[in-house]
Design an enzyme around this catalytic site. Structure first.
Site, PDB file in Angstrom:
ATOM      1  N   CYS A   1       1.421   3.906   0.918  1.00 22.27           N
ATOM      2  CA  CYS A   1       1.017   4.386  -0.403  1.00 22.27           C
ATOM      3  C   CYS A   1       2.024   5.372  -0.988  1.00 22.27           C
ATOM      4  CB  CYS A   1      -0.358   5.043  -0.292  1.00 22.27           C
ATOM      5  SG  CYS A   1      -0.902   5.874  -1.800  1.00 22.27           S
TER       6      CYS A   1
ATOM      7  N   TYR B   1       2.553   0.013 -12.025  1.00 22.82           N
ATOM      8  CA  TYR B   1       1.202  -0.537 -11.864  1.00 22.82           C
ATOM      9  C   TYR B   1       0.688  -1.120 -13.181  1.00 22.82           C
ATOM     10  CZ  TYR B   1       0.852   1.548  -7.219  1.00 22.82           C
ATOM     11  OH  TYR B   1       1.049   1.861  -5.899  1.00 22.82           O
TER      12      TYR B   1
END
Length: 342
Positions: A56, A187
């Site tokens: 992450c 994203y």
């Protein structure tokens, strides 16, 4: 944040909402671990565990700051595996799939210990109070700032000043632009629900990368002449760009390795102790390509790209700058926290 503010809900099973822009939920648990214990969580060595998956980018920031400041001695690190289901990250890399300190299989259990039926995303990084097993906060932008300020009494000798008072306004300004257009921008491309929203995000992302390319042409770091919080926030996205975002998220105007200034800047940081030694490219690729089944339904993980280029000469020393300012590099990572060598 109290129990009264929460209502039961199911976690979103998909990342893409057809016809819509990607809208990141930025409502985090806002409690802070502070010297004055203002939220009931005082700074206390050994009390808290940082749960931060290698895969992450948001968690990666906290791992880097922890390393640079030498907080390994006072804040332990739990590392979930690279994949997760709609419920939460799991500790499948640990023996029997159980975190050895918290004694749980999923980080979800720490959230539910404090907020039963927690309704939002079960995210990393998260700081967990070890004695109670309860999550304290998942507010990742604040976690690193607090590591740099509230935990200053426990920084290692020679720890760099990653958030110098005189530069905080500029650091915050640059970091905010990077968050909206780059960190979250990739994203917005990858999880766009329409062609129009994708193209808008794509244009914004590469305009900002061009701006960064220009900004870094004649200066080694983003703000001032040393590494700051702003560089850490940009690095974790750049480290994943060619391996994931270029193909998986369709951020394909060009690769990072085709932007000479940003590529050299990223390699400079990667080769700086505390940065590249937190990066595991295999875990990174497996997380994105396996977990995002709505945009990669086959679950096939790419074999490439060749990561050895990260170790090639970058030449950024010619711009001057002092990576750690008046400080020194961190010691080698703890044996239990080492990543595979390239």
């Amino acid at each position: 944040m109290s129990n009264e503010t929460l209502t039961p809900s199911t976690l979103r099973p998909s990342y893409v909402e057809p016809g819509k822009d990607f809208d990141r939920d930025t409502n985090y648990i806002e409690d802070r671990i502070a010297l004055d214990g203002r939220d009931g969580w005082p700074v206390e060595p050994g009390r808290y565990r940082l749960v931060a998956a290698r895969a992450c980018p948001w968690a990666n920031r906290t791992a880097i700051v922890r390393r640079l400041l030498g907080l390994e001695r006072v804040i332990s690190l739990g590392m979930p595996g690279p994949t997760h289901d709609k419920n939460s990250w799991t500790f499948d890399l640990d023996p029997n799939g159980v975190d050895p300190v918290l004694g749980i299989e999923r980080i979800q259990q720490a959230y539910f210990a404090r907020f039963p039926d927690y309704p939002r995303g079960i995210t990393v990084p998260a700081l967990v109070d070890v004695p109670s097993g309860k999550v304290v906060t998942n507010n990742y932008p604040q976690i690193t700032l607090d590591f740099e300020t509230e935990w200053a009494d426990y920084h290692r000798p020679g720890a760099p000043d990653l958030y110098p008072v005189a530069l905080r306004a500029e650091i915050d300004e640059v970091a905010n632009l990077i968050f909206h257009d780059v960190n979250n921008g990739v994203y917005k491309c990858g999880f766009a629900g329409s062609q129009k929203s994708y193209e808008r995000a794509y244009g914004t992302l590469f305009s900002r990368l061009d701006w960064l390319e220009e900004r870094l042409t004649n200066q080694r770091y983003l703000v001032g002449d040393t590494i700051t919080e702003a560089d850490i926030r940009l690095f974790t996205t750049l480290a994943r760009f060619d391996a994931v975002y270029h193909g998986h998220f369709k951020c394909n105007r060009n690769k990072l390795s085709e932007m000479p200034v940003l590529w050299a800047y990223a390699r400079d940081l990667f080769q700086t102790p505390g940065f590249g030694d937190t990066i595991d490219f295999e875990q990174i690729k497996k997380h994105y390509y396996v977990t995002h089944s709505d945009i990669n339904p086959t679950g096939i993980v790419p074999a490439g790209p060749d990561a050895s280029g990260w170790l090639t000469a970058h030449g950024r020393e010619a711009l001057g700058g002092r990576p750690f300012g008046d400080g020194t590099p961190p010691e080698a990572p703890l044996e239990s926290e080492r990543v595979p060598a390239l």
